[in-house]
Each structure stands twice: as C-alpha cells, then as structure tokens.
Design a protein around this motif. Sequence first.
Motif, PDB file in Angstrom:
ATOM      1  N   MET A 126      29.278  58.788  40.022  1.00  0.00           N
ATOM      2  CA  MET A 126      30.419  57.872  40.097  1.00  0.00           C
ATOM      3  C   MET A 126      30.468  57.149  41.428  1.00  0.00           C
ATOM      4  SD  MET A 126      33.292  60.172  38.154  1.00  0.00           S
ATOM      5  CE  MET A 126      34.595  58.931  38.080  1.00  0.00           C
ATOM      6  N   GLY A 127      30.039  57.796  42.505  1.00  0.00           N
ATOM      7  CA  GLY A 127      30.033  57.157  43.812  1.00  0.00           C
ATOM      8  C   GLY A 127      31.430  56.814  44.303  1.00  0.00           C
ATOM      9  N   TYR A 128      31.496  55.777  45.138  1.00  0.00           N
ATOM     10  CA  TYR A 128      32.749  55.322  45.731  1.00  0.00           C
ATOM     11  C   TYR A 128      33.046  53.914  45.217  1.00  0.00           C
ATOM     12  CZ  TYR A 128      36.331  54.076  49.073  1.00  0.00           C
ATOM     13  OH  TYR A 128      37.527  53.671  49.633  1.00  0.00           O
ATOM     14  N   LEU A 129      34.153  53.764  44.510  1.00  0.00           N
ATOM     15  CA  LEU A 129      34.534  52.502  43.878  1.00  0.00           C
ATOM     16  C   LEU A 129      35.487  51.700  44.753  1.00  0.00           C
ATOM     17  CD1 LEU A 129      34.740  50.642  41.315  1.00  0.00           C
ATOM     18  CD2 LEU A 129      36.632  52.120  40.572  1.00  0.00           C
ATOM     19  N   SER A 130      35.236  50.396  44.817  1.00  0.00           N
ATOM     20  CA  SER A 130      36.196  49.486  45.444  1.00  0.00           C
ATOM     21  C   SER A 130      36.329  48.251  44.551  1.00  0.00           C
ATOM     22  CB  SER A 130      35.772  49.100  46.861  1.00  0.00           C
ATOM     23  OG  SER A 130      34.520  48.461  46.855  1.00  0.00           O
ATOM     24  N   PHE A 131      37.496  47.624  44.623  1.00  0.00           N
ATOM     25  CA  PHE A 131      37.782  46.412  43.863  1.00  0.00           C
ATOM     26  C   PHE A 131      38.079  45.266  44.822  1.00  0.00           C
ATOM     27  CE2 PHE A 131      39.775  49.364  40.523  1.00  0.00           C
ATOM     28  CZ  PHE A 131      38.695  49.281  39.674  1.00  0.00           C
ATOM     29  N   GLY A 132      37.788  44.064  44.378  1.00  0.00           N
ATOM     30  CA  GLY A 132      38.225  42.843  45.051  1.00  0.00           C
ATOM     31  C   GLY A 132      38.984  42.020  44.022  1.00  0.00           C
ATOM     32  N   ILE A 133      40.286  41.977  44.126  1.00  0.00           N
ATOM     33  CA  ILE A 133      41.093  41.251  43.143  1.00  0.00           C
ATOM     34  C   ILE A 133      41.134  39.775  43.534  1.00  0.00           C
ATOM     35  CG2 ILE A 133      43.332  41.092  41.985  1.00  0.00           C
ATOM     36  CD1 ILE A 133      41.725  43.760  41.560  1.00  0.00           C
ATOM     37  N   LYS A 134      40.674  38.932  42.628  1.00  0.00           N
ATOM     38  CA  LYS A 134      40.605  37.483  42.879  1.00  0.00           C
ATOM     39  C   LYS A 134      41.859  36.757  42.394  1.00  0.00           C
ATOM     40  CE  LYS A 134      36.323  38.179  44.111  1.00  0.00           C
ATOM     41  NZ  LYS A 134      36.120  38.688  45.436  1.00  0.00           N
ATOM     42  N   LYS A 135      42.398  37.195  41.240  1.00  0.00           N
ATOM     43  CA  LYS A 135      43.583  36.508  40.714  1.00  0.00           C
ATOM     44  C   LYS A 135      44.290  37.372  39.694  1.00  0.00           C
ATOM     45  CE  LYS A 135      42.860  32.500  38.702  1.00  0.00           C
ATOM     46  NZ  LYS A 135      42.588  31.323  37.890  1.00  0.00           N
ATOM     47  N   VAL A 136      45.601  37.208  39.647  1.00  0.00           N
ATOM     48  CA  VAL A 136      46.452  37.807  38.624  1.00  0.00           C
ATOM     49  C   VAL A 136      47.316  36.678  38.081  1.00  0.00           C
ATOM     50  CG1 VAL A 136      48.273  39.495  38.112  1.00  0.00           C
ATOM     51  CG2 VAL A 136      46.524  40.040  39.832  1.00  0.00           C
ATOM     52  N   ASP A 137      47.122  36.336  36.824  1.00  0.00           N
ATOM     53  CA  ASP A 137      47.890  35.267  36.178  1.00  0.00           C
ATOM     54  C   ASP A 137      48.638  35.836  34.984  1.00  0.00           C
ATOM     55  OD1 ASP A 137      47.034  33.233  37.869  1.00  0.00           O
ATOM     56  OD2 ASP A 137      45.397  32.617  36.549  1.00  0.00           O
ATOM     57  N   PHE A 138      49.889  35.451  34.842  1.00  0.00           N
ATOM     58  CA  PHE A 138      50.683  35.895  33.707  1.00  0.00           C
ATOM     59  C   PHE A 138      50.577  34.867  32.594  1.00  0.00           C
ATOM     60  CE2 PHE A 138      52.277  38.343  37.200  1.00  0.00           C
ATOM     61  CZ  PHE A 138      52.384  39.600  36.628  1.00  0.00           C
ATOM     62  N   LEU A 139      50.179  35.336  31.404  1.00  0.00           N
ATOM     63  CA  LEU A 139      50.001  34.459  30.254  1.00  0.00           C
ATOM     64  C   LEU A 139      51.228  34.459  29.358  1.00  0.00           C
ATOM     65  CD1 LEU A 139      46.359  35.572  29.359  1.00  0.00           C
ATOM     66  CD2 LEU A 139      47.099  33.730  30.890  1.00  0.00           C
TER      67      LEU A 139
END
Length: 141
Positions: A85-98
């Motif tokens: 599994m290692g070490y997970l990281s995220f980079g959130i680019k956008k959150v749009d409400f539909l």
Amino acid sequence: MRKILVTVLCLIATNTFAQTPKDKQAILNVLENQRQEWNKGDVVAYMQGYAKSDSLLFVGKSGPTYGWQKTLDNYKRGYPDKSAMGYLSFGIKKVDFLGKDVAFVLGSWNVKRDKDELKGFFTLLFKKINGQWKIIVDHSS
C-alpha cells in the motif's frame, strides 16, 4: 415587475445548487480520512469513503468494477499488505457541485513505496446520502 420576478427566480435557482463551505470541507474530510486509513494499512477503513452499494462504479486500468465488495476485493488483491500500500497522498485540483447533493472532484494520487512510486489522476462523483458525502463513481488512472 417581470425583471424582478426573473431576478428572484435566478437567485432561488442559484441557491438551490449553491453549497456551503461546510459541504466542500466534508468532502475534503472524506478524502483525508481515506488517506489516513490507507497509510495505516487499513483498506477496509479506506473503503468507508465509498457508498456501500452494488451500484458503486470504480473504473481503473482493468476497466469498470461494480459494487463496494468487488471494489474492496480488487484493492485487497492489488495491495495485499501495508508495504504494498505504501504512503498515499492526494492533490485536489477542483471540487465542483453539480447539484445540491452531487459533487465532482478532480485530483491526483501518489503512492510511495520502498522500491517504487505509483501516481495518476482521479475523477470522483460524490453524493450526499443520509447526510453524509460518499463516493459513488471513481475513475482512477
């Protein structure tokens, strides 16, 4: 009078779909909880961010998978232990409400392991179900 009516209707329509910063933060919290659980090596806890439903759709390099349990099984097969599994990281680019209860998220993911590094991008559809934001569609590449 007509202009006032159109303005009022536009404001109502805008407010119907407008989300509070609380909703966006709730979605980001789901992703942060997933990241933390992944990094603990707990794939079952990681899966709590997904809707526990047979209609959950996960699309990865092997194509579409339907269902929470099948998605969990695939994760367990691909990542059988903490070192895999290692070490997970995220980079959130956008959150749009539909809509008032549906959101689109675009981001990147990165898994660092002792011997290699995996990375890619994802698009997610979140739905507010019983007051909680859950992933209903995940396309990760």
